[in-house]
Motif scaffolding. Structure first.
Motif, PDB file in Angstrom:
ATOM      1  N   SER A  28       6.267  16.493  -5.640  1.00 62.71           N
ATOM      2  CA  SER A  28       6.982  15.213  -6.462  1.00 62.71           C
ATOM      3  C   SER A  28       6.485  13.981  -5.988  1.00 62.71           C
ATOM      4  N   ILE A  29       5.502  14.156  -5.587  1.00 63.24           N
ATOM      5  CA  ILE A  29       4.655  13.015  -5.480  1.00 63.24           C
ATOM      6  C   ILE A  29       4.072  12.399  -6.616  1.00 63.24           C
ATOM      7  N   PRO A  30       3.656  12.617  -7.346  1.00 61.36           N
ATOM      8  CA  PRO A  30       2.590  11.900  -8.788  1.00 61.36           C
ATOM      9  C   PRO A  30       3.534  11.504  -9.430  1.00 61.36           C
ATOM     10  N   THR A  31       5.031  11.771  -9.294  1.00 61.42           N
ATOM     11  CA  THR A  31       6.299  10.954 -10.286  1.00 61.42           C
ATOM     12  C   THR A  31       6.774   9.867  -8.892  1.00 61.42           C
ATOM     13  N   ALA A  32       6.558  10.324  -7.410  1.00 55.63           N
ATOM     14  CA  ALA A  32       6.817   8.994  -6.777  1.00 55.63           C
ATOM     15  C   ALA A  32       6.029   8.117  -7.054  1.00 55.63           C
ATOM     16  N   GLY A  65       4.850   2.747  -9.164  1.00 58.03           N
ATOM     17  CA  GLY A  65       4.371   1.179  -9.460  1.00 58.03           C
ATOM     18  C   GLY A  65       5.028   1.173 -10.899  1.00 58.03           C
ATOM     19  N   GLN A  66       5.824   1.737 -11.599  1.00 55.48           N
ATOM     20  CA  GLN A  66       6.641   0.815 -12.261  1.00 55.48           C
ATOM     21  C   GLN A  66       7.168  -0.081 -12.134  1.00 55.48           C
ATOM     22  N   LEU A  67       7.652   0.387 -10.773  1.00 59.20           N
ATOM     23  CA  LEU A  67       8.967  -0.686 -10.217  1.00 59.20           C
ATOM     24  C   LEU A  67       8.254  -1.957  -9.477  1.00 59.20           C
ATOM     25  N   ALA A  68       7.056  -2.181  -9.409  1.00 58.94           N
ATOM     26  CA  ALA A  68       6.262  -3.134  -8.896  1.00 58.94           C
ATOM     27  C   ALA A  68       6.185  -4.261 -10.402  1.00 58.94           C
ATOM     28  N   LYS A  69       5.780  -3.315 -11.071  1.00 52.42           N
ATOM     29  CA  LYS A  69       5.340  -4.404 -12.307  1.00 52.42           C
ATOM     30  C   LYS A  69       6.482  -4.227 -13.522  1.00 52.42           C
ATOM     31  N   GLN A  70       8.211  -3.886 -13.226  1.00 56.94           N
ATOM     32  CA  GLN A  70       9.182  -4.403 -13.796  1.00 56.94           C
ATOM     33  C   GLN A  70       9.769  -5.020 -12.899  1.00 56.94           C
ATOM     34  N   SER A  71       9.822  -5.230 -11.789  1.00 62.45           N
ATOM     35  CA  SER A  71      10.557  -5.745 -11.003  1.00 62.45           C
ATOM     36  C   SER A  71       9.757  -7.375 -11.073  1.00 62.45           C
ATOM     37  N   GLY A  72       7.954  -6.796 -11.294  1.00 64.01           N
ATOM     38  CA  GLY A  72       7.465  -8.561 -10.577  1.00 64.01           C
ATOM     39  C   GLY A  72       7.716  -9.256  -8.892  1.00 64.01           C
ATOM     40  N   ALA A  73       7.751  -8.107  -8.574  1.00 67.81           N
ATOM     41  CA  ALA A  73       8.157  -8.243  -6.568  1.00 67.81           C
ATOM     42  C   ALA A  73       7.016  -8.040  -6.351  1.00 67.81           C
ATOM     43  N   PHE A  74       6.258  -7.633  -6.928  1.00 64.03           N
ATOM     44  CA  PHE A  74       5.450  -6.934  -5.715  1.00 64.03           C
ATOM     45  C   PHE A  74       3.527  -6.209  -6.836  1.00 64.03           C
ATOM     46  N   LEU A 111       0.931  -1.354   0.003  1.00 60.39           N
ATOM     47  CA  LEU A 111       0.049   0.272   0.379  1.00 60.39           C
ATOM     48  C   LEU A 111       1.054   1.660  -0.115  1.00 60.39           C
ATOM     49  N   VAL A 112       0.615   2.182  -1.086  1.00 56.83           N
ATOM     50  CA  VAL A 112       1.253   3.295  -0.910  1.00 56.83           C
ATOM     51  C   VAL A 112       0.678   4.113  -0.727  1.00 56.83           C
ATOM     52  N   VAL A 113       0.946   5.112   0.305  1.00 53.09           N
ATOM     53  CA  VAL A 113       0.213   6.304   0.999  1.00 53.09           C
ATOM     54  C   VAL A 113       1.072   7.732   0.519  1.00 53.09           C
ATOM     55  N   THR A 114       0.012   8.122   0.107  1.00 52.49           N
ATOM     56  CA  THR A 114       1.038   9.545  -0.468  1.00 52.49           C
ATOM     57  C   THR A 114      -0.017  11.173   0.196  1.00 52.49           C
ATOM     58  N   THR A 115      -0.497  10.697   1.137  1.00 55.64           N
ATOM     59  CA  THR A 115      -1.418  11.779   1.637  1.00 55.64           C
ATOM     60  C   THR A 115      -0.154  12.249   2.482  1.00 55.64           C
ATOM     61  N   THR A 116      -0.661  13.869   2.604  1.00 57.04           N
ATOM     62  CA  THR A 116      -0.256  14.902   3.708  1.00 57.04           C
ATOM     63  C   THR A 116      -1.102  15.547   4.293  1.00 57.04           C
ATOM     64  N   ASP A 166      -1.041  -0.672  -4.313  1.00 50.86           N
ATOM     65  CA  ASP A 166      -2.307  -0.244  -4.418  1.00 50.86           C
ATOM     66  C   ASP A 166      -2.211   1.447  -3.987  1.00 50.86           C
ATOM     67  N   TYR A 167      -2.812   2.381  -3.700  1.00 49.13           N
ATOM     68  CA  TYR A 167      -2.302   4.058  -3.830  1.00 49.13           C
ATOM     69  C   TYR A 167      -3.685   4.345  -2.398  1.00 49.13           C
ATOM     70  N   VAL A 168      -2.904   5.024  -1.263  1.00 45.65           N
ATOM     71  CA  VAL A 168      -3.807   6.283  -0.809  1.00 45.65           C
ATOM     72  C   VAL A 168      -4.066   7.225  -0.813  1.00 45.65           C
ATOM     73  N   SER A 169      -4.517   7.992  -2.004  1.00 44.08           N
ATOM     74  CA  SER A 169      -3.631   9.685  -2.357  1.00 44.08           C
ATOM     75  C   SER A 169      -4.396  10.671  -2.442  1.00 44.08           C
ATOM     76  N   GLN A 170      -4.185  11.828  -2.054  1.00 46.74           N
ATOM     77  CA  GLN A 170      -4.660  12.312  -1.069  1.00 46.74           C
ATOM     78  C   GLN A 170      -6.338  12.813  -2.095  1.00 46.74           C
TER      79      GLN A 170
END
Length: 323
Positions: free
Chosen positions: A59-63, A68-77, A47-52, A80-84
């Motif tokens: 840089s939050i949208p970039t993060a 998401g890209q790292l998850a997909k490319q690595s296949g390791a995980f 779970l990726v949390v970016t609330t403030t 899901d997101y908790v966004s503002q």
């Protein structure tokens, strides 16, 4: 004939047959191990949390995109997101000293509207953060605080920490250390908190563990241009240090200045890096760069190694180096 010993030729055929059988069995075991690791990796959910509720980094949208890209490319995980929540109200600007009565009344009316809107927006924030309730967390293996700030209205802050302690993973990036200053158990879990920062600067970070998955690609020193945090409430004897400086980043005062570390928290695992203020640290394709694209590649490997470690998919020694 019965009662006679088998010929040497028959023994050789049996040995060959047994050898072929053992090779097949070994191959099957290795394949099963590979498949089980792959299945375990793909089954990890983060779970990726970016609330403030304090400063919000551009840089939050970039993060969010890069994670998401790292998850997909690595296949390791998977992520899901908790966004503002959208439409966060903006506080009205106070009138200047000596402003007339009409301006003062206008401000009072705008402030009343802001307070009402802020209260309603705060309820929306609570709704999105229900994903961090103890019940909802059962579906996740790890949580990432990517540039969060302020005291977030979690449903059960202590329940969240208990969930980590039970054997789950926590990753904090940059201003995750500028979060929950008013909730000391969180700071103790993380291992330190934001105190201050100077102007953005290029630093040569010392790599204190070239074997850890988060740093093995960086060599003895790693040069990066970013906003470098000064960390307080930090105890080197309670963390395993990864990256640090031997002088204050701007004033160059000698000392020990931590940048990244890992630690155990009960049965859980914690990884923190104070880097990640700038978009070009996260993303190698971001324009108007101060950092070479390779810095972003290295940063992505840095955080991916840390994420995989807290999920139990990579190796690092979490024991503190300092005594």
């Amino acid at each position: 004939m019965a009662g006679f010993p088998a010929s040497s030729e028959g023994k050789e055929e049996n040995v060959k047959g047994n050898g072929k059988f053992m090779r097949k069995k070994l191959l099957a075991v290795l394949m099963m191990a590979g498949l089980s690791w792959s299945a375990a990796a793909q089954g990890k959910k983060v779970l990726v949390v970016t609330t403030t509720t304090g400063f919000r980094h551009s840089s939050i949208p970039t993060a969010e995109k890069v994670l998401g890209q790292l998850a997909k490319q690595s296949g390791a995980f998977t992520v899901d997101y908790v966004s503002q929540p959208p439409n966060e109200p903006k506080r009205p600007q106070k009138p200047k000293d000596g402003a007339d009565a009409a301006a003062q009344e206008k401000f009072k009316a705008e402030e009343a509207q802001y307070n009402a809107a802020r209260k309603a927006w705060g309820e929306e924030m609570k709704k999105v953060l229900t994903k961090l309730s103890p019940q909802s967390l059962k579906q996740y293996d790890g949580v990432i605080f990517a540039n969060t700030t302020g005291d977030l209205p979690l449903p059960d802050p202590q329940g969240f920490l208990d969930w980590i302690k039970e054997g789950h993973g926590f990753v904090g990036m940059h201003s995750a250390s500028d979060t929950f200053h008013g909730f000391r158990p969180y700071i103790e879990m993380l291992g330190g908190e934001f105190q201050s920062h100077g102007a953005q600067v290029s630093v040569d970070a010392d790599n204190e563990d070239q074997q850890c998955a988060a740093c093995r690609h960086l060599g003895g020193k790693w040069t990066v241009y970013d906003e470098i945090y000064i960390i307080k409430s930090f105890d080197r004897t309670k963390v395993h240090s990864l990256l640090s400086l031997d002088a204050e980043p701007n004033k160059k005062t000698p000392g020990y200045y931590p940048i990244s570390w890992i630690k155990e928290y009960g049965k859980g695992r914690v990884f923190y890096t104070s880097l990640g203020h700038r978009e070009d640290v996260w993303d190698k394709e971001f324009p108007n760069r101060k950092n070479d694209p390779k810095v972003a590649e290295d940063y992505q490997k840095h955080i991916l190694g840390g994420i995989k470690w807290v999920l139990g998919l990579e190796t690092c020694n979490p024991k503190p180096q300092a005594k």
